[in-house]
Design a protein around this motif. Structure first.
Motif, PDB file in Angstrom:
ATOM      1  N   TRP B 235      85.585  62.625 -60.776  1.00 18.50           N
ATOM      2  CA  TRP B 235      84.425  63.505 -60.869  1.00 18.50           C
ATOM      3  C   TRP B 235      83.586  63.036 -62.057  1.00 18.50           C
ATOM      4  CZ3 TRP B 235      84.611  69.483 -61.893  1.00 18.50           C
ATOM      5  CH2 TRP B 235      83.412  70.044 -61.440  1.00 18.50           C
ATOM      6  N   GLY B 236      83.032  61.856 -61.872  1.00 16.05           N
ATOM      7  CA  GLY B 236      82.391  61.152 -62.965  1.00 16.05           C
ATOM      8  C   GLY B 236      81.286  61.909 -63.684  1.00 16.05           C
ATOM      9  N   GLU B 237      80.451  62.673 -62.933  1.00 20.22           N
ATOM     10  CA  GLU B 237      79.301  63.325 -63.586  1.00 20.22           C
ATOM     11  C   GLU B 237      79.746  64.314 -64.659  1.00 20.22           C
ATOM     12  OE1 GLU B 237      78.832  64.542 -59.514  1.00 20.22           O
ATOM     13  OE2 GLU B 237      79.781  62.631 -59.971  1.00 20.22           O
ATOM     14  N   VAL B 238      80.895  64.941 -64.440  1.00 17.54           N
ATOM     15  CA  VAL B 238      81.328  65.969 -65.381  1.00 17.54           C
ATOM     16  C   VAL B 238      82.311  65.401 -66.406  1.00 17.54           C
ATOM     17  CG1 VAL B 238      82.529  68.170 -65.604  1.00 17.54           C
ATOM     18  CG2 VAL B 238      80.944  67.792 -63.712  1.00 17.54           C
ATOM     19  N   THR B 239      83.300  64.665 -65.923  1.00 19.65           N
ATOM     20  CA  THR B 239      84.396  64.266 -66.814  1.00 19.65           C
ATOM     21  C   THR B 239      84.238  62.863 -67.387  1.00 19.65           C
ATOM     22  OG1 THR B 239      85.690  63.360 -65.019  1.00 19.65           O
ATOM     23  CG2 THR B 239      85.989  65.689 -65.476  1.00 19.65           C
ATOM     24  N   MET B 240      83.178  62.185 -67.034  1.00 16.10           N
ATOM     25  CA  MET B 240      82.941  60.811 -67.477  1.00 16.10           C
ATOM     26  C   MET B 240      83.926  59.816 -66.844  1.00 16.10           C
ATOM     27  SD  MET B 240      80.426  61.200 -69.302  1.00 16.10           S
ATOM     28  CE  MET B 240      79.549  62.397 -70.236  1.00 16.10           C
ATOM     29  N   GLY B 241      84.676  60.259 -65.875  1.00 19.80           N
ATOM     30  CA  GLY B 241      85.544  59.353 -65.124  1.00 19.80           C
ATOM     31  C   GLY B 241      86.574  58.636 -65.956  1.00 19.80           C
ATOM     32  N   PRO B 242      87.013  57.450 -65.476  1.00 26.36           N
ATOM     33  CA  PRO B 242      88.083  56.728 -66.155  1.00 26.36           C
ATOM     34  C   PRO B 242      87.692  56.259 -67.559  1.00 26.36           C
ATOM     35  CG  PRO B 242      87.653  55.809 -63.983  1.00 26.36           C
ATOM     36  CD  PRO B 242      86.553  56.761 -64.269  1.00 26.36           C
ATOM     37  N   SER B 243      86.392  56.152 -67.847  1.00 24.17           N
ATOM     38  CA  SER B 243      86.017  55.664 -69.170  1.00 24.17           C
ATOM     39  C   SER B 243      86.244  56.715 -70.254  1.00 24.17           C
ATOM     40  CB  SER B 243      84.555  55.215 -69.162  1.00 24.17           C
ATOM     41  OG  SER B 243      83.770  56.276 -68.703  1.00 24.17           O
ATOM     42  N   GLY B 244      86.429  57.964 -69.845  1.00 22.41           N
ATOM     43  CA  GLY B 244      86.826  58.986 -70.803  1.00 22.41           C
ATOM     44  C   GLY B 244      85.707  59.470 -71.705  1.00 22.41           C
ATOM     45  N   ILE B 245      86.072  60.299 -72.647  1.00 22.20           N
ATOM     46  CA  ILE B 245      85.114  60.888 -73.584  1.00 22.20           C
ATOM     47  C   ILE B 245      85.513  60.428 -74.976  1.00 22.20           C
ATOM     48  CG2 ILE B 245      84.224  63.044 -74.538  1.00 22.20           C
ATOM     49  CD1 ILE B 245      85.118  64.320 -71.818  1.00 22.20           C
ATOM     50  N   SER B 246      84.521  59.887 -75.704  1.00 21.21           N
ATOM     51  CA  SER B 246      84.867  59.385 -77.037  1.00 21.21           C
ATOM     52  C   SER B 246      84.138  60.170 -78.128  1.00 21.21           C
ATOM     53  CB  SER B 246      84.530  57.902 -77.141  1.00 21.21           C
ATOM     54  OG  SER B 246      83.196  57.728 -76.769  1.00 21.21           O
ATOM     55  N   SER B 247      84.433  59.821 -79.340  1.00 19.47           N
ATOM     56  CA  SER B 247      83.916  60.458 -80.563  1.00 19.47           C
ATOM     57  C   SER B 247      83.905  61.988 -80.486  1.00 19.47           C
ATOM     58  CB  SER B 247      82.537  59.912 -80.937  1.00 19.47           C
ATOM     59  OG  SER B 247      81.611  60.178 -79.932  1.00 19.47           O
ATOM     60  N   ILE B 248      85.086  62.500 -80.205  1.00 17.78           N
ATOM     61  CA  ILE B 248      85.289  63.948 -80.265  1.00 17.78           C
ATOM     62  C   ILE B 248      85.485  64.297 -81.741  1.00 17.78           C
ATOM     63  CG2 ILE B 248      86.806  65.832 -79.529  1.00 17.78           C
ATOM     64  CD1 ILE B 248      87.739  63.781 -77.273  1.00 17.78           C
ATOM     65  N   ASP B 249      84.919  65.447 -82.152  1.00 15.22           N
ATOM     66  CA  ASP B 249      85.009  65.821 -83.566  1.00 15.22           C
ATOM     67  C   ASP B 249      86.448  66.105 -83.974  1.00 15.22           C
ATOM     68  OD1 ASP B 249      82.399  65.578 -84.073  1.00 15.22           O
ATOM     69  OD2 ASP B 249      81.912  67.695 -83.785  1.00 15.22           O
ATOM     70  N   ARG B 250      86.787  65.642 -85.172  1.00 14.40           N
ATOM     71  CA  ARG B 250      88.045  66.090 -85.765  1.00 14.40           C
ATOM     72  C   ARG B 250      87.799  67.471 -86.355  1.00 14.40           C
ATOM     73  NH1 ARG B 250      88.599  60.476 -87.443  1.00 14.40           N
ATOM     74  NH2 ARG B 250      90.507  59.630 -86.520  1.00 14.40           N
ATOM     75  N   PRO B 251      88.851  68.262 -86.524  1.00 16.85           N
ATOM     76  CA  PRO B 251      88.619  69.582 -87.123  1.00 16.85           C
ATOM     77  C   PRO B 251      88.106  69.449 -88.556  1.00 16.85           C
ATOM     78  CG  PRO B 251      90.962  69.113 -86.901  1.00 16.85           C
ATOM     79  CD  PRO B 251      90.240  68.059 -86.154  1.00 16.85           C
ATOM     80  N   ALA B 252      87.120  70.290 -88.910  1.00 14.78           N
ATOM     81  CA  ALA B 252      86.557  70.253 -90.254  1.00 14.78           C
ATOM     82  C   ALA B 252      87.203  71.340 -91.104  1.00 14.78           C
ATOM     83  CB  ALA B 252      85.057  70.475 -90.177  1.00 14.78           C
ATOM     84  N   LEU B 253      87.415  71.015 -92.383  1.00 17.51           N
ATOM     85  CA  LEU B 253      88.020  71.979 -93.309  1.00 17.51           C
ATOM     86  C   LEU B 253      86.897  72.751 -93.989  1.00 17.51           C
ATOM     87  CD1 LEU B 253      90.650  72.942 -94.683  1.00 17.51           C
ATOM     88  CD2 LEU B 253      90.329  71.118 -96.340  1.00 17.51           C
ATOM     89  N   PHE B 254      86.723  74.021 -93.621  1.00 15.98           N
ATOM     90  CA  PHE B 254      85.640  74.867 -94.145  1.00 15.98           C
ATOM     91  C   PHE B 254      84.296  74.153 -94.073  1.00 15.98           C
ATOM     92  CE2 PHE B 254      89.475  76.164 -96.552  1.00 15.98           C
ATOM     93  CZ  PHE B 254      89.648  77.378 -95.910  1.00 15.98           C
TER      94      PHE B 254
END
Lengths: 264, 428
Positions: B235-254
């Motif tokens: 379901w490429g349009e939504v999930t970006m397919g096999p190439s995946g999703i990159s540069s997801i934010d790491r949790p920020a401290l305050f």
């Protein structure tokens, strides 16, 4: 006489082409001990399974009236857990305990439908849950004491001797707070001494909890000495009912048990 | 005293030499046959070496000699271990040394808090003492502890064999990744959302499989897990397919964004917190009214219903609560790796999580933790052995299943407190 607590009306059960129960009628009055007897394969356990919701009867009515005051409920096709909630608890012919739980926990399971701790209550352990839990533990222990298992409280159910396992099953059924206790061959595999003790226990349970008891049993001595009324089932049909004396003298019953004489 | 000791030693030697056989010559013959058989089986891979460039064949005959000798002696040990296990079968209910040590420590208040304190201190200083690589391995180990404890509710407590557990993990991870990409939602908001989504999906999967048990349930859940993965892949349009999703934010401290080292340490402490929360909740759940209902459902479905337990509700609760932890673990996983694609959520993951639960000990929290530590850390530290890594991994699994089929640390039932009525006890 009060309204019967259990009133089975022309109940039938078919398995494919085989009619396991054929228009069976049965009544249990308040505080009565009723026995259901019959040769092997007569349909006694099928009868229990039909009234406790494990099977759905093909036709007929199963009516219950927990308070014996004329407010009847039809329970055909209700789920087993719902039937238990309404107040009919049973034991099994081939013991069905929860083997890897302790005796106490087995009885505590019986209180499940009378308590209401939720997921949140379990995780937060709020005062209400703690109180309920403590009450459940105490009540379960008292029941174990009643059936004489106080020395096996924290023993795994699978490690308890056979005769005591049957008693544990009775305690578990009592924990559901029933108005009618259904015992499926409670004395099977017991020696005469244990059977005598079991008989005393069943009578004590009736006195203490004011409930009706219905049992399937092959031990005629026990059946004759303790039941108020006896029903006889043969090939899925109810061939006789009455007091122990009447049943003992009934020619149909003798024929069903001993077979017909073909020599003449 | 010394006499009995020498007797014991003699008995031991006797058992060791003749275990599983009629006599010592019989044992010798058996071991010899085993050695010959092994030599024959491994002949093609151990002895023949074909050099395809020079078209020559080199025969390593000495190797088969070593192997035969090793198998010859090894078979004695193997038979002895099996015989010892048979001897101990009667005391099967007894605890092993480690288990009884754990119980002793737990039941002693001072020792218990001392042990917990040491454990807490070790956990707190771990990232300071060890390097980033070690910390990362530990984070993934903690992640699998959470996943294992979640699956433990479904498989270990309620007895529902679920082979598609990774689906819930994937849903948590993708929920965070997508919401973060599109709307910039942060980690702390998405952690509970991931949990809720996991729970909802658990109920959704639970409904159609309510009537199934055992093998059938396993197959359907396996299919469900694959469906989720295939949807993510295609379901490429939504999930970006096999190439995946990159540069997801790491949790920020305050609100402060941390560097790679800082955020790894932060992630580690978040995971420690999540593990503690999970252990706390699962422990309380399993000794509650609901936990007992799950156990009853696992032991005997018909008796369980006859005792007034609503099978449907209880099963759905197990599925959704198990999935809750997977959903949360998924959110953490996405935040930790900052990149996800469907390849992280294959059947292999489900199998690993299930192995953690089964090898550790079904229904036992301590067991699941031990299982996760062994199955996740051992392959990591065996990286030096490269090609033998998975071989050893498999060998460990086989050994555990042969010698401790109930798991490394089996579950222990809680002992409840009650009042003894002296008046009622004398009624027999």
């Amino acid at each position: 006489m009060n309204n019967p607590v259990l009133n089975v009306n022309a109940m039938s059960k078919d398995f494919g082409g085989i009619r396991a129960l054929d228009e069976v009628d049965l009544k249990v009055a308040d505080r009565e001990i009723v026995a259901l007897i019959g040769p092997n394969g007569a349909g006694k356990t099928t009868f229990f399974n039909c009234i406790t919701g494990i099977y759905t009867p093909t036709s007929g009515d199963v009516l219950i009236d927990p308070s014996a005051e004329g407010r009847t409920v039809r329970i055909n096709g209700r789920k087993p857990n719902h039937v238990t909630e309404l107040g009919m608890a049973r034991t099994f012919q081939n013991i069905r305990l929860f083997p890897s739980m302790t005796a106490l926990e087995n009885v505590m399971i019986g209180t499940h439908c009378r308590t209401k701790a939720s997921i949140w209550g379990a995780i937060s352990r709020n005062p209400a849950t703690r109180r309920e839990e403590q009450a459940v533990i105490q009540r379960s222990y008292d029941l174990l004491e009643l059936v004489g298992l106080e020395n096996y409280v924290n023993e795994l159910a699978s490690n308890i001797p056979y005769g005591k396992q049957r008693r544990l099953e009775i305690a578990r059924a009592l924990a559901t707070d029933p108005f009618l206790l259904l015992l499926d061959e409670p004395a099977a595999g017991m020696n005469p001494h244990e059977t005598k003790e079991l008989e005393r226990l069943i009578l004590k349970i009736r006195e203490k909890f004011n409930i009706s008891i219905m049992l399937i049993e092959h031990d005629m001595k026990m059946v004759m000495s303790m039941s108020d009324r006896i029903y006889v089932l043969d090939y899925g049909r109810m061939i006789a009912d009455g007091t122990p004396e009447e049943i003992a003298a009934n020619p149909d019953v003798i024929k069903a048990y001993l077979g017909e004489d073909h020599d003449d | 005293m010394s006499e009995t000791k020498s007797m014991n030693q003699q008995g031991f030697l006797n058992l060791f030499l003749t275990a599983g056989c009629d006599s010592f010559p019989h044992a010798l013959r058996k071991s010899f046959l085993v050695a010959v058989w092994f030599a024959f089986l491994t002949f093609p891979i151990m002895v023949i070496k074909v050099n395809t460039i020079e078209n020559t064949v080199v025969w390593h005959w000495h190797k088969i000699g070593y192997l035969a000798v090793a198998v010859f002696f090894g078979s004695f040990i193997w038979r002895w271990l099996l015989a010892r296990k048979e001897l101990k079968k009667d005391e099967n209910r007894e605890e092993t040394r480690i288990e009884s040590l754990l119980t002793r420590v737990q039941s002693h208040p001072v020792l218990k808090y001392l042990a917990l304190g040491v454990l807490a201190a070790a956990a707190a200083v771990f990232p300071q003492v060890f390097n980033l690589y070690q910390t990362n391995i530990m984070i993934s180990c903690l992640l699998y502890i959470v996943l294992g404890l979640g699956l433990n509710i479904v498989v270990g407590l309620a007895g529902l064999l679920d082979l598609g557990f990774v689906a819930f993990y994937a849903v948590g991870a993708y929920a965070y990744a997508l919401c973060n990409m599109h709307w910039g939602l942060n980690f702390w908001f998405m952690l509970p959302v991931g949990a809720v989504l996991g729970a909802l999906l658990g109920i959704l999967l639970g409904f159609p499989v309510l009537r199934l048990r055992g093998d059938y349930l396993a197959i359907v859940t396996l299919g469900f897990g694959e469906i989720i993965r295939l949807v993510l892949e295609n379901w490429g349009e939504v999930t970006m397919g096999p190439s995946g999703i990159s540069s997801i934010d790491r949790p920020a401290l305050f609100g402060v964004k941390l560097g790679v080292i800082g955020s790894t340490h932060y992630m580690y402490y978040i995971m420690i917190g999540l593990v503690i929360l999970t252990i706390f909740s699962v422990n309380r759940l399993q000794n509650s009214r609901i936990g007992r209902a799950w156990l009853a459902l696992r032991e005997d479905e018909i008796a369980c219903q006859a005792m007034g337990i609503d099978k449907m509700k209880t099963k759905l609760m197990a599925f959704s609560l198990g999935a809750t932890w997977a959903g949360m673990a998924g959110v953490v996983f996405a935040a930790k790796t900052t990149f996800i694609n469907p390849a992280s959520f294959t059947f292999w993951e489900s199998a690993i999580i299930l192995s953690i639960v089964v090898i550790g000990g079904m229904g036992s929290i301590r067991g699941v933790i031990a299982g996760a530590v062994i199955l996740i850390l051992v392959p990591e530290y065996l990286r030096d052995f490269a090609q033998f890594r998975m071989l050893l991994f498999g060998a460990i699994m086989v050994l555990v299943m042969v010698f401790r089929p109930q798991g490394l640390i089996s579950a222990k039932r809680k002992v409840y407190e009650y009042k003894v009525n002296t008046a009622g006890a004398a009624n027999e």
